[in-house]
Design a protein around this motif. Structure first.
Motif, PDB file in Angstrom:
ATOM      1  N   UNK A 172       0.809  -1.233   0.000  1.00  0.00           N
ATOM      2  CA  UNK A 172       0.000   0.000   0.000  1.00  0.00           C
ATOM      3  C   UNK A 172       0.839   1.277   0.000  1.00  0.00           C
ATOM      4  N   UNK A 173       2.090   1.165   0.453  1.00  0.00           N
ATOM      5  CA  UNK A 173       2.949   2.351   0.496  1.00  0.00           C
ATOM      6  C   UNK A 173       3.332   2.835  -0.893  1.00  0.00           C
ATOM      7  N   UNK A 174       3.364   1.915  -1.849  1.00  0.00           N
ATOM      8  CA  UNK A 174       3.804   2.297  -3.198  1.00  0.00           C
ATOM      9  C   UNK A 174       2.712   2.090  -4.243  1.00  0.00           C
ATOM     10  N   UNK A 175       1.508   1.769  -3.767  1.00  0.00           N
ATOM     11  CA  UNK A 175       0.419   1.485  -4.707  1.00  0.00           C
ATOM     12  C   UNK A 175      -0.218   2.777  -5.213  1.00  0.00           C
ATOM     13  N   UNK A 176      -0.350   2.848  -6.519  1.00  0.00           N
ATOM     14  CA  UNK A 176      -0.977   4.028  -7.112  1.00  0.00           C
ATOM     15  C   UNK A 176      -2.446   4.124  -6.687  1.00  0.00           C
ATOM     16  N   UNK A 177      -3.074   2.969  -6.536  1.00  0.00           N
ATOM     17  CA  UNK A 177      -4.506   2.939  -6.223  1.00  0.00           C
ATOM     18  C   UNK A 177      -4.834   3.618  -4.889  1.00  0.00           C
TER      19      UNK A 177
ATOM     20  N   UNK B 281      12.457   7.211   0.857  1.00  0.00           N
ATOM     21  CA  UNK B 281      11.720   6.467  -0.163  1.00  0.00           C
ATOM     22  C   UNK B 281      10.270   6.376   0.304  1.00  0.00           C
ATOM     23  N   UNK B 282       9.398   5.923  -0.613  1.00  0.00           N
ATOM     24  CA  UNK B 282       7.983   5.751  -0.249  1.00  0.00           C
ATOM     25  C   UNK B 282       7.867   4.775   0.916  1.00  0.00           C
ATOM     26  N   UNK B 283       8.707   3.756   0.912  1.00  0.00           N
ATOM     27  CA  UNK B 283       8.666   2.749   1.968  1.00  0.00           C
ATOM     28  C   UNK B 283       8.916   3.384   3.343  1.00  0.00           C
ATOM     29  N   UNK B 284       9.788   4.406   3.354  1.00  0.00           N
ATOM     30  CA  UNK B 284      10.134   5.026   4.633  1.00  0.00           C
ATOM     31  C   UNK B 284       9.163   6.134   5.047  1.00  0.00           C
ATOM     32  N   UNK B 285       8.576   6.814   4.053  1.00  0.00           N
ATOM     33  CA  UNK B 285       7.775   7.998   4.388  1.00  0.00           C
ATOM     34  C   UNK B 285       6.267   7.733   4.452  1.00  0.00           C
ATOM     35  N   UNK B 286       5.773   6.873   3.559  1.00  0.00           N
ATOM     36  CA  UNK B 286       4.318   6.651   3.526  1.00  0.00           C
ATOM     37  C   UNK B 286       3.887   5.917   4.802  1.00  0.00           C
ATOM     38  N   UNK B 287       2.788   6.407   5.383  1.00  0.00           N
ATOM     39  CA  UNK B 287       2.276   5.804   6.616  1.00  0.00           C
ATOM     40  C   UNK B 287       2.787   6.524   7.853  1.00  0.00           C
ATOM     41  N   UNK B 288       3.740   7.428   7.651  1.00  0.00           N
ATOM     42  CA  UNK B 288       4.296   8.181   8.788  1.00  0.00           C
ATOM     43  C   UNK B 288       3.464   9.434   9.031  1.00  0.00           C
ATOM     44  N   UNK B 289       3.541   9.936  10.260  1.00  0.00           N
ATOM     45  CA  UNK B 289       2.869  11.191  10.570  1.00  0.00           C
ATOM     46  C   UNK B 289       3.665  12.339   9.947  1.00  0.00           C
ATOM     47  N   UNK B 290       2.944  13.386   9.598  1.00  0.00           N
ATOM     48  CA  UNK B 290       3.576  14.545   8.974  1.00  0.00           C
ATOM     49  C   UNK B 290       4.680  15.152   9.856  1.00  0.00           C
TER      50      UNK B 290
END
Lengths: 195, 192
Positions: A94-99, B59-68
């Protein structure tokens, strides 16, 4: 060791999924193994007679769900991944999913995410359904039940990580656990999310 | 039968349009040179652009899902930003400290655009992050130089004022002395 005939059988399973899954699989391999790793995976899948669209799949196109499971098995075998790494792969997706960009409206609160779980499944798959059995914010527990044809166990391990990540978009303390149960003679996969 | 054919054609067209639109968004999101992220109402990062990866080092792996707050450490600012964007459609050029991977802080300008669902409910926001650290350094250097030059000028003005006072004072003294000589001369004449 992968059995070509068994893989062929799996690839022919009924149902479809969104092409985005091959993009996220490829991104995971790129992150872990680099370009060489992805090439190795593509070569191996072709050797076994599968053309998996790791670099050509379109996010919203429908692709065979069986091929998606074959992809997971190939990745596990090629890079000798453990079950926890397959779970991590699901967590990564989900972290890299475009959807996710298109479905951001589902991740605004715990309540809204739960309400939309069945719809979320339907937007990603043409077979099976998800039923929310329990959603108790006070007891801090959500239980969802998957009513699908019986797929290879690797798919359910992957989904455990995937659901945990989705849940954490609304609460970073959520933990997801998969189990299997039989209700009224029928087999179900259960995902219990606690926080 | 004819109706089914028509529906199929419409479906096909819709699918094609959706495919093109998706591809357009994906390409645009990857290309856009301004770092941009997607944030939900709980201030959790849902997606990041390639340019954000370049700016932050994450990277997206490190940043996505994190608080701002992982990247904007000022908690009050982040909370106010969220509150403000629920009321306004957009927020432009708000200065903030931004932490890149490794902990180095840079000055950035934040702009936010509200996102709503089909019912009009708030579902999050786009956040652009423009690195203004170089401009800020230039501005600070310029301000420093202006301050230095102002100081120098002030000093010169003071010196001139001092000089002016001295010269004018001397002139006045001369006039006074001339007057006194004149008076003394007149008195001397009377005595003689």
């Amino acid at each position: 060791m992968l059995n070509k005939e068994e893989l062929k059988k799996i690839s022919q399973l009924k149902g479809e999924t969104r092409g985005v899954v091959f993009q996220t699989d490829a991104k995971y391999v790129l992150m872990k193994e680099g370009e060489k790793g992805l090439k190795k995976l593509e070569e191996k899948s072709e050797e076994l007679g599968f053309k998996i669209p790791y670099q050509t799949a379109k996010s919203l196109d429908w692709e065979p769900l069986g091929l998606r499971i074959v992809s997971l098995l190939l990745i596990k075998d090629t890079f000798n991944l453990s079950d926890s790494e397959i779970r991590e792969m699901g967590y990564f997706a989900p972290k890299v999913s475009f959807i996710i960009k298109l479905l951001m409206k589902y991740f605004v609160s715990i309540k809204k995410t739960i309400e939309n779980v069945p719809r979320y499944w339907a937007q990603h798959h043409t077979v099976g359904e998800i039923i929310v059995d329990k959603a108790d914010e006070e007891q801090k527990e959500i239980i969802v039940r998957m009513k699908t044809p019986e797929f290879h166990p690797i798919f359910y391990t992957y989904l455990e990580g995937y659901y945990e990540r989705i849940a954490r978009f609304t609460n970073p303390n959520m933990v997801c656990q998969h189990s299997k149960t039989i209700i009224g003679g029928e087999s179900f996969h259960i995902y219990k999310i606690k926080w | 039968m004819v109706k089914i054919k028509k529906e199929n054609k419409t479906d096909r067209l819709l699918k094609e349009n959706l495919r093109e639109l998706t591809s357009y968004i994906e390409d645009f999101w990857d290309f856009i040179p301004t770092p941009i992220i997607l944030v939900n109402p709980l201030n959790i990062i849902l997606s990041i652009s390639k340019s954000f990866e370049r700016l932050s080092g994450y990277t997206a792996y490190e940043a996505v899902g994190e608080n701002l707050t992982k990247i904007i450490p000022d908690k009050n600012l982040v909370e106010n930003l969220r509150k403000e964007i629920t009321k306004e459609e957009e927020i432009l050029n708000q200065e903030a400290l931004f932490l890149v991977k490794g902990g180095k802080g840079i000055t950035v300008n934040l702009s936010a655009k509200k996102r709503r669902d089909e019912k009009g409910d708030f579902i999050g926001y786009f956040l652009t992050i423009v690195d203004i650290s170089e401009i800020k350094t230039l501005q600070e250097n310029l301000e420093k130089k202006v301050e230095e030059k102002t100081g120098e000028l002030q000093k010169r003005v003071e010196e001139l004022e001092k000089f002016h006072k001295l010269t004018v004072g001397r002139e006045l003294k001369m006039i006074e002395l001339k007057e006194e000589i004149k008076k003394l001369k007149e008195e001397l004449k009377k005595v003689v």
